[in-house]
Scaffold this active site. Structure first.
Site, PDB file in Angstrom:
ATOM      1  N   GLY A   1     -10.101  -9.021  -1.252  1.00  0.00           N
ATOM      2  CA  GLY A   1      -8.875  -9.497  -0.602  1.00  0.00           C
ATOM      3  C   GLY A   1      -8.457 -10.910  -0.964  1.00  0.00           C
ATOM      4  O   GLY A   1      -7.297 -11.166  -1.273  1.00  0.00           O
TER       5      GLY A   1
ATOM      6  N   GLY B   1     -13.813  -3.706   0.345  1.00  0.00           N
ATOM      7  CA  GLY B   1     -15.201  -3.245   0.412  1.00  0.00           C
ATOM      8  C   GLY B   1     -15.514  -2.185  -0.617  1.00  0.00           C
ATOM      9  O   GLY B   1     -16.604  -2.155  -1.205  1.00  0.00           O
TER      10      GLY B   1
ATOM     11  N   ARG C   1       0.824  -1.217   0.000  1.00  0.00           N
ATOM     12  CA  ARG C   1       0.000   0.000   0.000  1.00  0.00           C
ATOM     13  C   ARG C   1       0.855   1.263   0.000  1.00  0.00           C
ATOM     14  O   ARG C   1       0.453   2.296  -0.535  1.00  0.00           O
ATOM     15  CB  ARG C   1      -0.954  -0.010   1.197  1.00  0.00           C
TER      16      ARG C   1
ATOM     17  N   LYS D   1     -20.150 -16.159   0.692  1.00  0.00           N
ATOM     18  CA  LYS D   1     -21.559 -15.826   0.873  1.00  0.00           C
ATOM     19  C   LYS D   1     -22.212 -15.138  -0.313  1.00  0.00           C
ATOM     20  O   LYS D   1     -21.691 -14.170  -0.844  1.00  0.00           O
ATOM     21  CB  LYS D   1     -21.702 -14.909   2.094  1.00  0.00           C
TER      22      LYS D   1
END
Length: 399
Positions: free
Chosen positions: A355, A378, A39, A202
């Site tokens: 991720g 996200g 990052r 999910k």
């Protein structure tokens, strides 16, 4: 996609100006040492541009979850050190528990053109995540221009991502520009066919993404734990595989919707199943309608791999979010490897988000063959859902 029309650092005069840059320096630490500095490296092009163009650079970021109070273990000191090494010049850390304190004000006032400083963890302040005006004003008071380059937090309306933009001219850095260009372009004007590969555990996490992509894609491929909810809808016995019972009907609706719109909607036709949720469990390959009681699906099987790989081969653009199985276990990584390989070989514009799929692609050595690896988990999911990201919406539009 209005996001494609945002001003960048190249659209604004930065010479001699104090520029506050929101970066994503939320790096993993172990015993005070950075274990992965990707990052930090990703932020360098924007920082270097500002240095070379004579800006006075004030960097800020969050790190971990100090929950609005000063905790030394969440200090950005290791980041300042690493940045100094990469930039070949000292990056001073303003060591104020209140972030915008006497040190920050003093260092900022003494910056020469091309100098760089770093504020302490913005989440030391409880106001940050609540987007309280007073803290946004304090941050803005240090600078004359605001640059957001933290795509990973662009889906959050915090002081340092959106609040500051109320008080300063706001533009994006190269990292956000790249995210908008690849992800926005893939959704707004993709090279066809557009193939989306969605995995992970999910269905409920990806429901918005699937619904949005059905209107845009030519093919949707479903793998990972969420596939068993679709199989359940088809009346297959799925043994002890992952199931979201509340979402079975919705899964069926999405398959019907895809069919009505002529979208090729693929789910696994066979699976590698295990006796237990364990890396070294007894395993075998079975068809999707023949998963025995007491067994659970942990990866896609060879016929599914062939089906998915064929669909990826001719793609113009591929969006991939989520692994095909428990990819961190060698015994159940074959599906994810096959897909990664196919995407790498396809020659398509390839965008990897989330991720787990990013980790899989990186670990398997395919990272440099992908067009774009998203830096936001996200944030990239919400972008793919078609949601407006507050951290991008707050930036100035090009004229």
């Amino acid at each position: 996609m209005e996001a494609l029309n945002k001003k960048t650092i190249e659209d604004i005069e930065v010479q001699g100006k104090k520029v506050l840059v929101r970066c994503d320096f939320n790096v993993p630490l172990k015993d005070g040492e950075i274990t992965n500095d990707k990052r930090i490296v990703a932020a360098l092009p924007t920082i270097k541009y500002l240095i070379e163009n004579g800006a006075k650079v004030i960097l800020c970021s969050h790190l971990g979850r100090p929950k609005g109070e000063y905790k030394p273990e969440f200090s950005l000191a290791p980041v300042a050190k690493k940045l100094s090494e990469y930039l070949g010049k000292e990056v001073k850390l303003a060591e104020d528990p209140e972030v915008v304190g006497e040190n920050a004000k003093k260092i900022a006032s003494e910056l020469e053109n091309g100098d760089v400083m770093l504020l302490e963890n913005v989440r030391y302040r409880a106001e940050e995540t609540k987007n309280v005006e007073t803290f946004s004003k304090e941050l803005a008071s240090l600078a004359e221009i605001f640059v957001n380059d933290a795509f990973g937090t662009a889906h959050r309306a915090h002081c340092s991502t959106t609040g500051v933009a109320d008080y300063l001219p706001a533009v994006c850095g190269y990292l956000i520009q790249k995210e908008i260009k690849f992800m926005g372009g893939a959704l707004a004007n993709p090279k066809r066919p557009l193939v989306a590969i969605l995995g992970g555990a999910k269905v409920s996490d990806k429901i918005g993404v699937i619904s949005n992509l059905i209107d845009k894609c030519d093919t949707i491929i479903i793998g990972g734990g969420m596939a068993y909810t679709f199989m359940k809808f088809l009346g297959h016995s799925i043994g002890d595989s992952l199931l979201e019972a509340d979402w079975v009907e919705k899964a069926g609706e999405m398959m019907a919707d895809a069919k009505a719109k002529g979208v090729n909607f693929l789910i696994p036709v066979d699976n590698k199943v295990g006796k237990e949720y364990d890396e070294n469990t007894e395993a075998k390959i079975v068809n999707s309608d023949e998963i025995p009681d007491g067994w659970m699906g942990l990866d896609i099987g060879p016929k599914s791999m062939e089906l998915f790989v064929d669909a990826i081969k001719g793609a113009g653009t591929v969006i991939w979010n989520g692994p095909m199985g428990v990819s961190e276990w060698e015994n159940f990584a074959a599906g994810t490897i096959a897909v990664a390989n196919a995407v790498a070989e396809s020659g398509a514009v390839s965008i990897i988000g989330g991720g787990d799929s990013v980790a899989a692609v990186t670990k398997l050595g395919f990272a440099d063959k992908m067009s774009h690896i998203s830096t936001g988990g996200g944030a990239s999911l919400e972008f793919l859902e078609g949601k407006e990201l507050p951290g991008i919406a707050a930036l100035m539009d090009k004229d």
